[in-house]
Design a protein around this motif. Sequence first.
Motif, PDB file in Angstrom:
ATOM      1  N   ARG A  11       0.840  -1.193   0.000  1.00  0.00           N
ATOM      2  CA  ARG A  11       0.000   0.000   0.000  1.00  0.00           C
ATOM      3  C   ARG A  11       0.879   1.248   0.000  1.00  0.00           C
ATOM      4  NH1 ARG A  11      -4.405  -1.900   4.686  1.00  0.00           N
ATOM      5  NH2 ARG A  11      -4.639  -4.063   3.909  1.00  0.00           N
ATOM      6  N   ILE A  12       0.888   1.956  -1.122  1.00  0.00           N
ATOM      7  CA  ILE A  12       1.667   3.184  -1.217  1.00  0.00           C
ATOM      8  C   ILE A  12       0.852   4.359  -0.677  1.00  0.00           C
ATOM      9  CG2 ILE A  12       3.065   2.363  -3.136  1.00  0.00           C
ATOM     10  CD1 ILE A  12       1.279   3.968  -5.020  1.00  0.00           C
ATOM     11  N   HIS A  13       1.538   5.463  -0.411  1.00  0.00           N
ATOM     12  CA  HIS A  13       0.918   6.652   0.189  1.00  0.00           C
ATOM     13  C   HIS A  13       0.248   6.307   1.523  1.00  0.00           C
ATOM     14  CE1 HIS A  13       1.844   8.737  -3.475  1.00  0.00           C
ATOM     15  NE2 HIS A  13       1.039   7.993  -4.195  1.00  0.00           N
ATOM     16  N   HIS A  14       0.855   5.395   2.257  1.00  0.00           N
ATOM     17  CA  HIS A  14       0.380   5.013   3.590  1.00  0.00           C
ATOM     18  C   HIS A  14       1.488   5.337   4.591  1.00  0.00           C
ATOM     19  CE1 HIS A  14      -2.971   3.116   1.642  1.00  0.00           C
ATOM     20  NE2 HIS A  14      -3.400   2.540   2.753  1.00  0.00           N
ATOM     21  N   ASP A  15       1.265   6.369   5.391  1.00  0.00           N
ATOM     22  CA  ASP A  15       2.277   6.880   6.312  1.00  0.00           C
ATOM     23  C   ASP A  15       1.926   6.470   7.744  1.00  0.00           C
ATOM     24  OD1 ASP A  15       4.365   8.229   7.443  1.00  0.00           O
ATOM     25  OD2 ASP A  15       3.525  10.237   7.151  1.00  0.00           O
ATOM     26  N   VAL A  16       2.755   5.622   8.342  1.00  0.00           N
ATOM     27  CA  VAL A  16       2.524   5.177   9.717  1.00  0.00           C
ATOM     28  C   VAL A  16       2.918   6.300  10.670  1.00  0.00           C
ATOM     29  CG1 VAL A  16       3.172   3.514  11.501  1.00  0.00           C
ATOM     30  CG2 VAL A  16       2.848   2.752   9.136  1.00  0.00           C
ATOM     31  N   THR A  17       1.963   6.738  11.482  1.00  0.00           N
ATOM     32  CA  THR A  17       2.197   7.867  12.388  1.00  0.00           C
ATOM     33  C   THR A  17       2.165   7.478  13.852  1.00  0.00           C
ATOM     34  OG1 THR A  17      -0.170   8.415  12.350  1.00  0.00           O
ATOM     35  CG2 THR A  17       1.252   9.504  10.719  1.00  0.00           C
ATOM     36  N   GLY A  18       1.773   6.237  14.155  1.00  0.00           N
ATOM     37  CA  GLY A  18       1.720   5.830  15.553  1.00  0.00           C
ATOM     38  C   GLY A  18       1.714   4.321  15.690  1.00  0.00           C
TER      39      GLY A  18
ATOM     40  N   THR B 190      -1.251   3.165  13.571  1.00  0.00           N
ATOM     41  CA  THR B 190      -2.090   4.225  13.023  1.00  0.00           C
ATOM     42  C   THR B 190      -1.472   4.685  11.714  1.00  0.00           C
ATOM     43  OG1 THR B 190      -2.743   4.938  15.238  1.00  0.00           O
ATOM     44  CG2 THR B 190      -3.068   6.508  13.440  1.00  0.00           C
ATOM     45  N   VAL B 191      -2.302   4.765  10.681  1.00  0.00           N
ATOM     46  CA  VAL B 191      -1.793   5.036   9.342  1.00  0.00           C
ATOM     47  C   VAL B 191      -2.593   6.158   8.694  1.00  0.00           C
ATOM     48  CG1 VAL B 191      -1.137   4.003   7.137  1.00  0.00           C
ATOM     49  CG2 VAL B 191      -1.340   2.555   9.172  1.00  0.00           C
ATOM     50  N   GLU B 192      -1.882   7.151   8.163  1.00  0.00           N
ATOM     51  CA  GLU B 192      -2.528   8.181   7.355  1.00  0.00           C
ATOM     52  C   GLU B 192      -2.530   7.710   5.907  1.00  0.00           C
ATOM     53  OE1 GLU B 192      -0.837  12.016   7.858  1.00  0.00           O
ATOM     54  OE2 GLU B 192      -1.338  12.149   9.997  1.00  0.00           O
TER      55      GLU B 192
END
Length: 220
Positions: free
Chosen positions: A88-95, A104-106
């Motif tokens: 999954r691209i454009h998936h930024d893990v923030t927590g 938690t993923v943006e």
Amino acid sequence: MTFENTTNPPARPARIVVVGGVAGGMSCAARARRLDESAEIIVLERGEYVSFANCGLPYYVGGEITDRRALLVQTPQSLKASLNLDVRIHHDVTGINATAHQVTVETPAGVQQIDYDALVLSPGAIAFRPSIEGIDSPRVRTLRTVDDAIALRSGVEAGAKRAVVLGAGFIGLEAAEALAHQGLQTALVELADHVLPPLDSEQASLVTDELRRLGIAVHS
């Protein structure tokens, strides 16, 4: 007379979440698949590209590689087809909630929570930007990702005439050579006494001679 079904329900396949989809993360995901054919493996990558050829980036800047697609070793689609990886691209893990086994993923669709049984952190590194005046100028670029290479080449094609490369390690040398190949007046600056600091000065002097033969000004 009644009978109770005492058979345990089938175990759910393990879910492995890998954060980072370039060299380290993708190698880990591929290895995990070989070790467990049934596992659900999710790879979360904040950028647009996965499994790209880092060593080819300077050659794209220099024009030897003309099509950026040649830099891509794999795509999410090819990894799904060959290894059944959910990339999954454009998936930024923030927590990370280690107690709940959840990240938690943006995402482009909003914030999501993803559960995991095993978590691998391989987000990679970022290029070092020295704390000097002017470092935040939009004309200051790094070279570590496909997007970096695209931005540098766009600057060259927009008519850039001069370039200064900070750092005379392997990537710095290749970047300087690529920019000189594109016709830019190029200078290479190194904090140490000579280029390629891991080498001794005698070996490094041979590299310096070659750089100067290519028209690159070397400052160390």
